[in-house]
Motif scaffolding. Structure first.
Motif, short mmCIF file in Angstrom:
data_model
loop_
_atom_site.label_atom_id
_atom_site.label_comp_id
_atom_site.label_asym_id
_atom_site.label_seq_id
_atom_site.Cartn_x
_atom_site.Cartn_y
_atom_site.Cartn_z
N LEU A 144 -3.47 8.54 6.06
CA LEU A 144 -3.33 7.75 7.29
C LEU A 144 -4.69 7.41 7.89
CD1 LEU A 144 -1.71 6.56 9.67
CD2 LEU A 144 -1.66 8.88 10.64
N ARG A 145 -5.52 8.44 8.10
CA ARG A 145 -6.82 8.21 8.74
C ARG A 145 -7.71 7.28 7.89
NH1 ARG A 145 -5.00 9.42 13.16
NH2 ARG A 145 -5.42 11.38 14.27
N VAL A 169 -6.40 3.66 8.12
CA VAL A 169 -6.71 2.99 9.39
C VAL A 169 -8.17 2.55 9.42
CG1 VAL A 169 -6.92 3.33 11.89
CG2 VAL A 169 -4.88 4.15 10.68
N HIS A 170 -9.05 3.39 8.86
CA HIS A 170 -10.49 3.09 8.88
C HIS A 170 -10.99 2.67 7.49
CE1 HIS A 170 -11.13 4.51 12.99
NE2 HIS A 170 -10.24 5.46 12.72
N THR A 179 -11.97 10.17 15.27
CA THR A 179 -10.51 10.32 15.28
C THR A 179 -10.16 11.69 15.84
OG1 THR A 179 -10.55 11.15 13.01
CG2 THR A 179 -10.14 8.80 13.31
#
Length: 455
Positions: free
Chosen positions: A175-176, A179-180, A166
């Motif tokens: 958020l990160r 997403v993952h 990322t």
């Protein structure tokens, strides 16, 4: 039947038979913390559990890139690289979910090689703690960068212009991780299934960097977990077309990657030997002396805690890494951070270590120096308040600035020889000197960019 709970030799053989395994995977740790191993037939595995087995002693004679040392005496061409004795440790057995129903068992060196064995070294330090009336709890936390690369692509690119998982600086990012989330969930499950459960997993500051805090356990189990976590995380990533690095610092543009170690001592009754509510910061006399020993010996033992050339690039002001042998209470600018955790969690965080450590060796340095401090009632300096980077510290608190300097300090250290044995200190210092000399032959990108045309 599964392998999460500690096993005996008999229960392991029964489990291998129940699963119909033709082979079992075994491994030992070399000086650099690299797991070296093999698949062993079930019949050979039974014999090894009963009588041990032989493993080429070259792993005490070469570095992390399989290049032979030219300055050690344990093994070499002159001895023709005979086998060293290894005993398997059934209680370390784990499921290996990355390989179906496979079992994985750690070994440790015995006989003459035991003096150099990283796991054997830590067991001797733990025996010293037991002789002093203490049991030890420990935990490791590692930062590691993930890249959308493969072992071939990083070499084709010359380790430049790599693509992180990322972009941007997203420390503690919901958020990160959202997403993952599948990646995070799979890693958490792998670690739980392999009996190295993660207490916390989150992004850190930098593109593609994560931090994993492994749950506290008995100290030897903690060292096993830390060692396995590094290799299994790399395997996990590569199976997904990613790469994980545990280098101390892979880029000058980002903070280094820590490998902090948490330690606490329990007394004979199972209570905290570090906590005393009547003392400043809840620190018992034993904890104060423990910190005093860690602080006093850190410059001499640094080669065990910072074992690579790269580790010394991390120790610069303002990049979340200590630069002197300092301590403070809840102070992340210091090399030693005392955590006021009360009767259940009073502990010291050994922050000088990066993610590139051999956990057995680094924990030996952290624990051994603390025990030496208790035995000799070593008083620490006054705790640092505010930024340790902005203070001038006594000359004796200065840390070696290179691996070569650290290796020379270790080789001369009488406390190190007392704590770890002359054979280990001589061998370890020589291997670190080799590592420094290998680097000294290199021409860096910085030199090419600075001098190629203009000079």
């Amino acid at each position: 039947m599964s392998a999460p709970s500690p096993h005996t030799a008999d229960s392991l053989l029964a489990l291998a038979g129940e699963r119909g395994l033709s082979h079992v995977k075994v491994g030992v740790t070399d000086a650099d913390g690299v797991l070296r191993g093999k698949y062993m037939s079930r019949e050979k595995f039974a014999s090894a559990l009963a009588k041990g087995f032989g493993f080429c002693d070259v792993i005490f004679g070469w570095d992390s890139n399989d290049q032979l040392y030219d300055n050690t005496s344990f093994t070499g061409w002159r001895t023709a690289f005979p086998d060293a004795e290894v005993r398997l440790v059934p209680e370390t057995a784990r499921d290996l979910p990355l390989e179906g129903d496979m079992l994985f068992v750690l070994g440790e060196f015995a006989g003459r090689a035991e003096a150099l064995c990283p796991r054997g070294l830590f067991k001797r330090v733990l025996a010293r703690a037991a002789d002093m009336g203490f049991s030890v709890k420990a935990a490791a936390e590692f930062e590691f960068f993930l890249f959308e690369e493969t072992p071939r692509s990083v070499r084709d690119k010359g380790y430049a212009r790599l693509t992180p998982l990322t972009p941007g600086f997203f420390g503690y990012s919901v958020l990160r991780s959202g997403v993952h989330s599948e990646l995070y969930a799979d890693l958490l499950k792998l670690c739980a299934d392999m009996r190295m459960p993660i207490e916390g997993l989150h992004t850190e500051t930098g593109p593609g960097v994560l931090e994993a805090a492994i749950e506290v356990s008995d100290a030897l189990e903690a060292a096993d977990r830390a060692t396995l976590f590094k290799t299994m995380t790399k395997t996990f990533a590569q199976k997904r077309g990613l790469m994980a690095t545990f280098m101390a610092k892979w880029s000058p543009d980002y903070p280094g990657q820590s490998g902090h170690l948490h330690l606490s001592l329990l007394d004979a009754d199972g209570g905290s030997a570090f906590h005393d509510a009547a003392k400043p910061h809840g620190m018992s006399d034993a904890m104060r002396w423990f910190v005093g020993g860690q602080q006093a010996l850190m410059p001499e033992l640094l080669a065990m805690a910072a074992p690579t050339v790269n580790a010394y690039t991390r120790m610069v002001p303002g990049f979340w890494a200590p630069t002197d042998a300092t301590w403070g209470v809840e102070n992340r600018t210091c090399a030693l951070r005392v955590i006021e955790g009360g009767p259940k969690a009073q502990r010291v965080e050994y922050r000088i270590t990066a993610a590139d450590i051999n956990p057995y060796v680094a924990l030996s340095a952290a624990l051994g120096s603390g025990l030496w401090g208790i035995a000799n009632r070593i008083e620490p300096d006054a705790p640092v308040t505010g930024s340790a980077y902005d203070m001038r510290h006594p000359p004796e608190r200065a840390l070696p600035r290179s691996l070569g300097e650290a290796a020379a300090r270790l080789a001369r250290s009488k406390p190190a020889q007392e704590l770890f044995g002359a054979a280990f200190v001589e061998h370890w210092a020589a291997t670190r000197d080799w590592e420094q000399r290998a680097f000294d032959k290199a021409i860096t990108d910085w030199e090419l960019q600075r001098y190629f045309e203009i000079i």
